[in-house]
Write an enzyme that holds these catalytic residues in place. Structure first.
Site, PDB file in Angstrom:
ATOM      1  N   CYS A 150       0.807  -1.229   0.000  1.00  0.00           N
ATOM      2  CA  CYS A 150       0.000   0.000   0.000  1.00  0.00           C
ATOM      3  C   CYS A 150       0.844   1.285   0.000  1.00  0.00           C
ATOM      4  O   CYS A 150       0.325   2.356  -0.324  1.00  0.00           O
ATOM      5  CB  CYS A 150      -0.965  -0.007   1.171  1.00  0.00           C
ATOM      6  SG  CYS A 150      -0.259  -0.640   2.688  1.00  0.00           S
ATOM      7  N   HIS A 245      -2.597   6.655   3.970  1.00  0.00           N
ATOM      8  CA  HIS A 245      -1.145   6.688   4.135  1.00  0.00           C
ATOM      9  C   HIS A 245      -0.620   8.001   3.551  1.00  0.00           C
ATOM     10  O   HIS A 245      -1.158   8.505   2.554  1.00  0.00           O
ATOM     11  CB  HIS A 245      -0.484   5.554   3.358  1.00  0.00           C
ATOM     12  CG  HIS A 245      -0.640   4.191   3.967  1.00  0.00           C
ATOM     13  ND1 HIS A 245      -1.382   3.934   5.087  1.00  0.00           N
ATOM     14  CD2 HIS A 245      -0.122   2.995   3.585  1.00  0.00           C
ATOM     15  CE1 HIS A 245      -1.316   2.640   5.376  1.00  0.00           C
ATOM     16  NE2 HIS A 245      -0.564   2.048   4.477  1.00  0.00           N
TER      17      HIS A 245
HETATM   18  N1  LIG Z   1      -4.982  -2.965   4.791  1.00  0.00           N
HETATM   19  C1  LIG Z   1      -4.271  -2.480   3.771  1.00  0.00           C
HETATM   20  O1  LIG Z   1      -4.107  -1.235   3.606  1.00  0.00           O
HETATM   21  C2  LIG Z   1      -3.622  -3.405   2.789  1.00  0.00           C
HETATM   22  C3  LIG Z   1      -3.042  -2.853   1.667  1.00  0.00           C
HETATM   23  C4  LIG Z   1      -2.433  -3.695   0.740  1.00  0.00           C
HETATM   24  C5  LIG Z   1      -2.432  -5.047   0.970  1.00  0.00           C
HETATM   25  N2  LIG Z   1      -3.017  -5.561   2.080  1.00  0.00           N
HETATM   26  C6  LIG Z   1      -2.982  -7.015   2.264  1.00  0.00           C
HETATM   27  O2  LIG Z   1      -4.309  -7.561   2.210  1.00  0.00           O
HETATM   28  C7  LIG Z   1      -4.390  -8.674   3.077  1.00  0.00           C
HETATM   29  C8  LIG Z   1      -5.580  -8.493   4.037  1.00  0.00           C
HETATM   30  O3  LIG Z   1      -5.490  -7.259   4.667  1.00  0.00           O
HETATM   31  P1  LIG Z   1      -6.664  -6.646   5.539  1.00  0.00           P
HETATM   32  O4  LIG Z   1      -6.107  -5.366   5.992  1.00  0.00           O
HETATM   33  O5  LIG Z   1      -7.958  -6.655   4.812  1.00  0.00           O
HETATM   34  O6  LIG Z   1      -6.734  -7.708   6.773  1.00  0.00           O
HETATM   35  P2  LIG Z   1      -7.920  -7.987   7.801  1.00  0.00           P
HETATM   36  O7  LIG Z   1      -8.763  -6.800   8.013  1.00  0.00           O
HETATM   37  O8  LIG Z   1      -7.254  -8.615   8.969  1.00  0.00           O
HETATM   38  O9  LIG Z   1      -8.813  -9.090   7.063  1.00  0.00           O
HETATM   39  C9  LIG Z   1      -8.344 -10.372   6.780  1.00  0.00           C
HETATM   40  C10 LIG Z   1      -9.384 -11.103   5.953  1.00  0.00           C
HETATM   41  O10 LIG Z   1      -8.845 -12.349   5.525  1.00  0.00           O
HETATM   42  C11 LIG Z   1      -9.712 -13.410   5.948  1.00  0.00           C
HETATM   43  N3  LIG Z   1      -8.873 -14.572   6.181  1.00  0.00           N
HETATM   44  C12 LIG Z   1      -7.814 -14.667   7.011  1.00  0.00           C
HETATM   45  N4  LIG Z   1      -7.272 -15.914   6.937  1.00  0.00           N
HETATM   46  C13 LIG Z   1      -8.019 -16.584   6.039  1.00  0.00           C
HETATM   47  C14 LIG Z   1      -7.994 -17.918   5.537  1.00  0.00           C
HETATM   48  N5  LIG Z   1      -7.085 -18.800   5.926  1.00  0.00           N
HETATM   49  N6  LIG Z   1      -8.930 -18.266   4.640  1.00  0.00           N
HETATM   50  C15 LIG Z   1      -9.855 -17.382   4.204  1.00  0.00           C
HETATM   51  N7  LIG Z   1      -9.934 -16.116   4.639  1.00  0.00           N
HETATM   52  C16 LIG Z   1      -9.025 -15.738   5.551  1.00  0.00           C
HETATM   53  C17 LIG Z   1     -10.425 -12.879   7.167  1.00  0.00           C
HETATM   54  O11 LIG Z   1     -11.614 -13.577   7.373  1.00  0.00           O
HETATM   55  P3  LIG Z   1     -12.342 -13.645   8.821  1.00  0.00           P
HETATM   56  O12 LIG Z   1     -13.008 -12.294   9.014  1.00  0.00           O
HETATM   57  O13 LIG Z   1     -13.335 -14.733   8.656  1.00  0.00           O
HETATM   58  O14 LIG Z   1     -11.278 -13.920   9.823  1.00  0.00           O
HETATM   59  C18 LIG Z   1     -10.664 -11.427   6.714  1.00  0.00           C
HETATM   60  O15 LIG Z   1     -11.746 -11.398   5.795  1.00  0.00           O
HETATM   61  C19 LIG Z   1      -3.019  -8.786   3.745  1.00  0.00           C
HETATM   62  O16 LIG Z   1      -2.241  -9.683   2.985  1.00  0.00           O
HETATM   63  C20 LIG Z   1      -2.452  -7.405   3.620  1.00  0.00           C
HETATM   64  O17 LIG Z   1      -1.050  -7.406   3.614  1.00  0.00           O
HETATM   65  C21 LIG Z   1      -3.628  -4.784   3.000  1.00  0.00           C
END
Ligand SMILES: NC(=O)c1ccc[n+]([C@@H]2O[C@H](COP(=O)([O-])OP(=O)(O)OC[C@H]3O[C@@H](n4cnc5c(N)ncnc54)[C@H](OP(=O)(O)O)[C@@H]3O)[C@@H](O)[C@H]2O)c1
Length: 337
Positions: A150, A245
């Site tokens: 990001c 950010h």
């Molecule tokens: N946040 C950002 O700004 C951003 C930017 C770029 C990339 N990312 C990347 O995007 C990814 C997720 O980020 P996030 O911020 O959205 O995280 P988050 O809010 O913690 O959400 C994680 C999501 O993944 C699901 N999940 C986790 N483990 C899983 C599994 N084994 N099988 C299926 N679903 C699973 C969770 O489901 P449950 O709700 O059921 O637990 C939830 O829907 C990460 O890899 C992060 O590095 C994030």
């Protein structure tokens, strides 16, 4: 573009280099949002709805299966569900380990995966794509397109026009990253926190010298810009801000470039908006990368520019960039970069 050339472009794009993945045309495509209950996934669902996609399925863990989200019933992202063959494209935002486990099943079922974790970003042969910067690379996929970090996405959006005009000699960046960059649990923690307790944090893996976030910014920027030796130095800091950010960026160009020229180039760059004093709050909910304070770097010996940018990390930094990649693959938008 004529109908037949549009169709053949779409088929060529969708098939990728390996030709194994042949999703239906965009309006009929079934899009799986894997990680739909997360910070990024929820934004992806909203954006897909806004953009008129109707065949969307929401996946998360067994914990969330059966819950309702945006009018969709959340399904468990099992290997069987993802490989059943009825998904054309999957947007993954579930974390690196889970992506390593589940992305291959979606590919096996014939879907294209756009993955937002760091699992595949630096893997040879897997395109790492910011549509405005290296969109054509998305067309080389063999099932997976990686979505960058990001902080890297807005950085490359502003570096690209400057590189094209004057070359890049050196980049230094200091980031101010929002809590939502660390996921929805982290957002809840910040919401529950007494503002007087707010502090800066550096909550990434530390190798004794650098945080992995800093190494990611360097390696991903080099890969996207196709400048493998570009000197990039990053200092990444988490700030007590919910969404958005910001980055201070010091850029030394290979050829002379005045701040006025840089401002003109940035004002004309796609999805970049030159504004007076953008902050994370003004960037939140916006699609563009907001850029300001474009000035000469008084500490640079040669041609140095300093600027400040702000960007919604959940939209352009994650969900929107991934959807734009999907739209390149569907040939919904012309590929210009
Ligand atoms: N946040 C950002 O700004 C951003 C930017 C770029 C990339 N990312 C990347 O995007 C990814 C997720 O980020 P996030 O911020 O959205 O995280 P988050 O809010 O913690 O959400 C994680 C999501 O993944 C699901 N999940 C986790 N483990 C899983 C599994 N084994 N099988 C299926 N679903 C699973 C969770 O489901 P449950 O709700 O059921 O637990 C939830 O829907 C990460 O890899 C992060 O590095 C994030």
């Amino acid at each position: 573009m004529t109908t037949s050339s549009a169709t053949s472009a779409r088929e060529g794009v969708a098939s990728g280099a390996g030709g194994r993945h042949n999703p239906r045309v965009e309006r009929d495509s079934v899009i799986g949002v894997v990680g739909a209950t997360g910070a990024v996934g929820q934004v992806a669902l909203g954006l897909l709805r806004e953009r008129g996609y109707r065949n969307v399925r929401a996946f998360a863990t067994a914990r969330s299966a059966g819950t309702e989200l945006n009018g969709l019933t959340v399904e468990e992202a099992t290997p069987d569900a993802l490989s059943a063959g009825d998904l054309d494209l999957c947007l993954f935002s579930i974390g690196t380990a889970a992506s390593r486990e589940l992305v291959p099943h979606a590919i096996r079922g014939g879907a294209i995966a756009v993955d937002k974790s760091s699992a595949y970003r630096l893997q040879d042969g897997i395109p790492l794509v910011v549509p405005e910067v290296n969109g054509k690379r998305a067309l080389e996929h063999d099932g997976i397109v990686a979505n960058p970090n990001c902080s890297t996405i807005p950085l490359t959006c502003v570096l690209k026009p400057l590189r094209d005009a004057a070359g890049l000699a050196r980049v230094r960046v200091s980031t101010y990253q929002a809590a939502s960059g660390a996921g929805s649990e982290r957002m809840e923690r910040l919401r529950a926190q007494d503002p007087a307790e707010g502090d800066l944090e550096m909550d990434w893996e530390f190798d004794g010298e650098e945080f992995d976030e800093e190494a990611k910014v360097r390696a991903e920027t080099r890969k996207i810009l196709e400048l493998p030796a570009l000197p990039v130095s990053a200092t990444c800091v988490r700030v007590p801000v919910l969404v958005g950010h910001a980055e201070s960026v010091w850029i030394e160009t290979a050829e002379p470039l005045s701040p006025e020229q840089a401002r003109r180039l940035l004002a004309a760059a796609p999805d970049v908006r030159v504004e007076d004093f953008p902050t994370p709050r003004t960037a939140a909910g916006e699609d563009d990368v907001l850029v300001s304070r474009i000035r000469a770097d008084r500490a640079a010996e040669g041609s140095g520019i300093v600027l400040f940018l702000a960007c919604d990390n959940l939209r352009k930094g994650a969900a929107l960039n991934a959807i734009q990649i999907a739209e390149l693959l569907f040939a919904r938008r012309p590929v210009t970069a």
